[in-house]
Design a protein around this motif. Structure first.
Motif, PDB file in Angstrom:
ATOM      1  N   GLU A 130      13.624  20.696   5.017  1.00  0.00           N
ATOM      2  CA  GLU A 130      13.121  21.239   6.280  1.00  0.00           C
ATOM      3  C   GLU A 130      13.268  20.226   7.414  1.00  0.00           C
ATOM      4  O   GLU A 130      13.648  20.579   8.539  1.00  0.00           O
ATOM      5  N   MET A 131      12.987  18.954   7.117  1.00  0.00           N
ATOM      6  CA  MET A 131      13.139  17.914   8.136  1.00  0.00           C
ATOM      7  C   MET A 131      14.599  17.763   8.545  1.00  0.00           C
ATOM      8  O   MET A 131      14.913  17.590   9.733  1.00  0.00           O
ATOM      9  N   GLU A 134      15.517  20.607  10.756  1.00  0.00           N
ATOM     10  CA  GLU A 134      14.950  20.414  12.097  1.00  0.00           C
ATOM     11  C   GLU A 134      15.756  19.392  12.884  1.00  0.00           C
ATOM     12  O   GLU A 134      16.027  19.573  14.078  1.00  0.00           O
ATOM     13  N   THR A 135      16.152  18.302  12.205  1.00  0.00           N
ATOM     14  CA  THR A 135      16.989  17.293  12.861  1.00  0.00           C
ATOM     15  C   THR A 135      18.320  17.888  13.298  1.00  0.00           C
ATOM     16  O   THR A 135      18.817  17.612  14.401  1.00  0.00           O
ATOM     17  N   ARG A 136      18.873  18.718  12.433  1.00  0.00           N
ATOM     18  CA  ARG A 136      20.156  19.349  12.740  1.00  0.00           C
ATOM     19  C   ARG A 136      20.046  20.267  13.958  1.00  0.00           C
ATOM     20  O   ARG A 136      20.922  20.287  14.826  1.00  0.00           O
ATOM     21  N   GLY A 267      20.532  13.928   7.557  1.00  0.00           N
ATOM     22  CA  GLY A 267      19.598  13.684   6.460  1.00  0.00           C
ATOM     23  C   GLY A 267      19.811  14.550   5.237  1.00  0.00           C
ATOM     24  O   GLY A 267      18.865  14.785   4.484  1.00  0.00           O
ATOM     25  N   ARG A 268      21.037  15.024   5.014  1.00  0.00           N
ATOM     26  CA  ARG A 268      21.346  15.793   3.815  1.00  0.00           C
ATOM     27  C   ARG A 268      22.440  15.078   3.009  1.00  0.00           C
ATOM     28  O   ARG A 268      23.569  15.559   2.883  1.00  0.00           O
ATOM     29  N   PRO A 269      22.122  13.901   2.445  1.00  0.00           N
ATOM     30  CA  PRO A 269      23.146  13.176   1.679  1.00  0.00           C
ATOM     31  C   PRO A 269      23.627  13.951   0.467  1.00  0.00           C
ATOM     32  O   PRO A 269      24.754  13.747   0.014  1.00  0.00           O
ATOM     33  N   ASP A 270      22.789  14.854  -0.073  1.00  0.00           N
ATOM     34  CA  ASP A 270      23.213  15.632  -1.241  1.00  0.00           C
ATOM     35  C   ASP A 270      24.376  16.548  -0.886  1.00  0.00           C
ATOM     36  O   ASP A 270      25.382  16.622  -1.606  1.00  0.00           O
ATOM     37  N   ALA A 271      24.267  17.257   0.228  1.00  0.00           N
ATOM     38  CA  ALA A 271      25.342  18.153   0.661  1.00  0.00           C
ATOM     39  C   ALA A 271      26.579  17.358   1.066  1.00  0.00           C
ATOM     40  O   ALA A 271      27.712  17.753   0.759  1.00  0.00           O
TER      41      ALA A 271
END
Length: 409
Positions: A130-131, A134-136, A267-271
């Motif tokens: 979610e964070m 929101e950053t995106r 903040g999505r290092p997994d993707a």
């Protein structure tokens, strides 16, 4: 905070149980020394029975009684000294109990200090996603990012003649707003002199002129110019261009690389890792996005919590070339065939796990054709068509190998 309260309570309970066990020794209805005494007395009775049956002699019986009696005296002394703890030293028990408590509680705190983030609350996966979203959604626009960029100069200072030609090109394009080739040329040359804003505006005009005929590469070039103009930042406008590129060609390498970069930035290092790892393993090794991926993917994998091993960049495994055939001239026909099969198998394994260039796929298909294994050649040809879908130049190279193998007439 609730998680750490529960964890601390569990650690206290476990350490308390261990400390209690160490302090009390081995309590029970019968101390260990009393059990030993009972066993020794039964052994004395057994000696008397063996003597009565004639199993042992009187001298051996006497010697055995003496040894058992000695053990009885030692066990009785231990019983009197140790009470119901079995003789375990109380001081040692206290030391071990204190060490267990300090080890469990102190060790847990030290481990958390190293791996955790003291002072921050719990941050579950859903909360992090979610964070990131929101950053995106709230990240700066292209225009806002451009205002923070310092003035830049081109890597190579253009000559006066080149600058004069650029002025003429700008004027010509302004007078002919629908000149497709003029805008393409303007976009390319504005980027050369470091005017990325003018470059991506010209590229946007190229897409506008092409309309429905605009290809994935056109949108990928637009995003590339936008991202270069703000020092590698992927703005919402650049992301929209990337999505247009991927909608037209889901395998476009430039667009996929920048989408991975965007996910890493929000903040999505997994993707990001999933995209880059696939790109890295698909190759080819000389693709422009491979070096930056190799330089960042290890750290990205750590952030994503993935155990990652960097694929080897060693020299491509060769299939049987003309030189290999010549070197095998002194071998028997059977040995020569085995050598070729081993080399082909090595190349096939590498392409199946790490990918490779179109030339390698072509060589593999052709090699199977030479060996007479047409079914395997056909399987590799079908797989290659999937790997290089949407890449006509690469497919043309692989097709040549299929033709040599006799798959295409």
């Amino acid at each position: 905070m609730l998680f750490w309260i529960i964890t601390a309570a569990i650690a206290l309970v476990v350490s308390g149980i261990l400390a209690l066990a160490l302090l009390r020794g081995r309590p029970g209805d019968e101390p260990p020394a009393a059990y030993d005494l009972r066993v020794y007395r039964d052994q004395l009775k057994e000696v008397d029975r063996d003597l009565a049956r004639g199993v042992i002699g009187a001298e051996d019986a006497e010697r055995t009684r003496a040894e058992i009696s000695r053990r009885i005296l030692a066990a009785d002394a231990q019983l009197q000294k140790g009470g119901d703890t079995g003789g375990q030293p109380q001081g040692l028990g206290r030391v071990l109990a204190a060490a267990a408590v300090l080890g469990l509680i102190g060790g847990s705190l030290l481990l958390y200090r190293q791996l955790g983030v003291p002072g921050y609350g719990d941050l579950g996966l859903n909360s992090r996603i979610e964070m990131a979203e929101e950053t995106r959604n709230s990240r700066p626009s292209q225009a806002e990012a451009e205002t923070t960029m310092p003035a830049r100069s081109p890597a190579n200072e253009p000559t006066a003649e080149f600058l004069k030609l650029m002025e003429q090109l700008r004027e010509a394009v302004q007078n002919r707003p629908d000149d497709l080739q003029g805008h393409k040329l303007l976009a390319r040359n504005e980027a050369v002199v470091g005017n990325f804003k003018a470059a991506y505006e010209a590229q946007a005009r190229v897409i506008s002129i092409l309309g429905e005929e605009a290809e994935a590469s056109d949108y990928a070039d637009l995003a590339d110019l936008m991202i270069l103009g703000v020092g590698g930042y992927v703005s919402p406008e650049a992301e929209a261009a990337l999505r247009q590129a991927l909608q037209r060609d889901p395998r476009n390498g430039v667009a996929r690389y920048y989408m991975g970069l965007m996910f890493a930035q929000v903040g999505r290092p997994d993707a990001a890792f999933r995209i880059w790892n696939q790109l890295l393993r698909e190759g080819p090794a000389n693709a422009p996005w491979i070096p930056p991926i190799r330089g960042q993917i290890t750290e990205l994998a750590q952030l994503a919590g993935v155990k990652f091993t960097m694929p080897s960049t060693g020299a491509p495994l060769k299939g049987p070339s003309a030189a290999d055939m010549a070197a095998a001239g002194d071998m028997s026909a059977e040995d020569r065939q085995d050598m070729i099969r081993n080399m082909v198998a090595g190349l096939a394994e590498r392409l199946g796990t790490e990918g490779g260039s179109p030339e390698e796929w072509s060589r593999l298909i052709g090699a199977y054709g030479v060996l007479g294994e047409v079914n395997k050649a056909r399987e590799i040809w079908i797989e290659a068509q999937q790997v290089f879908a949407g890449k006509p130049d690469a497919l043309a190279t692989v097709r040549a190998g299929a033709e040599r193998a006799g798959l295409l007439q």
